[in-house]
Scaffold this active site. Sequence first.
Site, short mmCIF file in Angstrom:
data_model
loop_
_atom_site.label_atom_id
_atom_site.label_comp_id
_atom_site.label_asym_id
_atom_site.label_seq_id
_atom_site.Cartn_x
_atom_site.Cartn_y
_atom_site.Cartn_z
N ARG A 208 0.84 -1.20 0.00
CA ARG A 208 0.00 0.00 0.00
C ARG A 208 0.88 1.26 0.00
NH1 ARG A 208 0.64 -0.03 5.81
NH2 ARG A 208 0.40 2.20 6.18
N HIS A 215 12.34 -3.00 -1.28
CA HIS A 215 11.22 -3.83 -1.75
C HIS A 215 11.60 -4.59 -3.01
CE1 HIS A 215 9.37 -0.34 0.38
NE2 HIS A 215 8.71 -1.32 0.99
N ARG A 301 7.39 -8.40 7.64
CA ARG A 301 7.31 -8.03 9.06
C ARG A 301 6.11 -7.11 9.26
NH1 ARG A 301 9.07 -4.22 12.73
NH2 ARG A 301 10.08 -5.02 14.63
N MET A 342 14.44 -6.01 4.64
CA MET A 342 15.72 -5.86 3.95
C MET A 342 16.31 -4.51 4.35
SD MET A 342 15.98 -8.67 2.20
CE MET A 342 17.36 -8.27 1.13
N ILE A 486 -12.54 22.67 18.26
CA ILE A 486 -12.09 22.20 19.57
C ILE A 486 -11.27 20.93 19.39
CG2 ILE A 486 -12.87 21.27 21.79
CD1 ILE A 486 -15.33 23.11 21.54
#
Length: 585
Positions: A208, A215, A301, A342, A486
């Site tokens: 994503r 990668h 991971r 990696m 707020i």
Amino acid sequence: MNQPALVPTFTESLNPPHGGTLKELYLPFAAAQALKQRSASLPGWTLDARQLCDLELLLSGAFSPLEGFLNRRDYASVLDDMRLADGTLWPIPITLDVDEAFAAKLASGGEVALRDSEGVPLAVLKVEDIYFIDPLQEAHQVFGTTDRLHPGVAELLDHRHRVYLGGRVQGIQAPQHHDFAELRDTPRSLRARLAARGWNRVVAFQTRNPMHRAHRELTVRAAERTHAKLLIQPVVGLTKPGDVDHYTRVRCYKALLKHYPQDSVDLSLLPLAMRMGGPREALWHAIIRKNYGASHFIVGRDHAGPGKDSNGNPFYEPYAAQELLAEHQDELGIRVVPFPAMVYAANRDTYIPSTDVQAQDDIRDISGTELRRRLHTGSEIPEWFTFPEVTEILRDRHPVGSRQGFALFFTGLSGAGKSTIAQAVIARLLENSARSITLLDGDEVRTHLSRGLGFSREDRAANVSRIGYVASEIVRHGGIAVCAPIAPYRDVRAEVRARVENFGSFIEIHVDTELATCEARDRKGLYAQARAGKIPHFTGISDPYEAPLNPALRLNGAGGDPASLATQVVALLRNRGLIEPATPA
């Protein structure tokens, strides 16, 4: 309507779908046209973004063996056992939530036309079940937490309805996409392409985020280890708030393809609405990739993990997803390829698995937060980290310094002085610039953008989320959004920050004025009414204010006149390079 079969639904060389049959739910053309006509007389539900993603993947067969939204028995079984009522492994509830007023008009056995935001009928649901759910129970069982800093939990508790409709769906037509049409595959069309290329072993990679050199190294090694071809299948539906938009990411993926060996990689987009559900979600992702024909699936991971909870601890253990998939691998029918992170060893000038790091290795890394900082400041992004073509695309999306949009987000109690200071800052900025500046004041937004919302936690969260959405659009187009609600809840402010930082800088300013001072300057008499019990859920009296832990600036609204306080804000913006230096008099 159904796509014509280019090859058999699956061949002996491709992994069969989950459950053995690809459940494509589109009707043949003539029947679909007839149902489209009849749908005009049915009760209609307009699908939101998540529901639209879920329906698209139901109709295409990507959610095989599901044939619709879960009924009560399947829903309970998925929550309790990660299985459908018939025992089939399925970890994430695919549900259609509707409001109570709409549900009250329906009965079991009825039909509902499911429409997109423009009113186009996409499918018809045959209602089997109408049931109320306990969102806290669902959050606890699916996500393992009820902490609203988990985006899946926040979505469930603050944005989903409490009534679910279960039943089979019949598809009329697919949702329309105008972008990257050549990369948008159904399970059938992707299986056809893989078979035509003679790919009988395919390892799928879920992402994503933009992909960088780490990668690339991970995916190349995974393909070599499994003797498989690589399928990069990024999610282009809903992801975590603050993620890089899918247009930019897909441009990065396309630029990356030339850095793989020839005829070793394919790219296909997945219109999935992620839940960020960690181990359960990883299992779900594997099932989906199996339906697209993959034989192997890379699990890294903290797969689909949303980060840290309110106590600063990870929501999921780093290798919990790998362990859950290994536990179910034989039944799952797709081989899990676990991989450590990696990392770049500068002394070796190469990437190595984190498990192979030696004491003498000089490890370099750039986190996602650090990458965003470098993009926003124009700092160097080294070639060991990513490819120059990817850097260029990311820099194109994130202009540097005073050319980028930003949001000033003032938060504090009612009467703290947020709006007054914000107006003073705007005046100072406009004295030296012609940039577009928009004030999103809490009261004004409630009048024009959030009319009808009350003051429950859910409604106040929705109000601030709307401010965040508008601010992110302003920032996306290079403007300045000055927000002064707020905004009492940390998790909602974090959601707004993530959304805005997708496009520019987010500057949180806590106007930390004492409650007694806020009450004393209250011109509307709101505090008096709250203390008399006439206004429920009033921040600072009967509802908490969660002060920012690390704001960019903390101001005492009673500690100086608005002009002097505004000077501190303007100085901060200049120091960060977000506005030009003052012009000498």
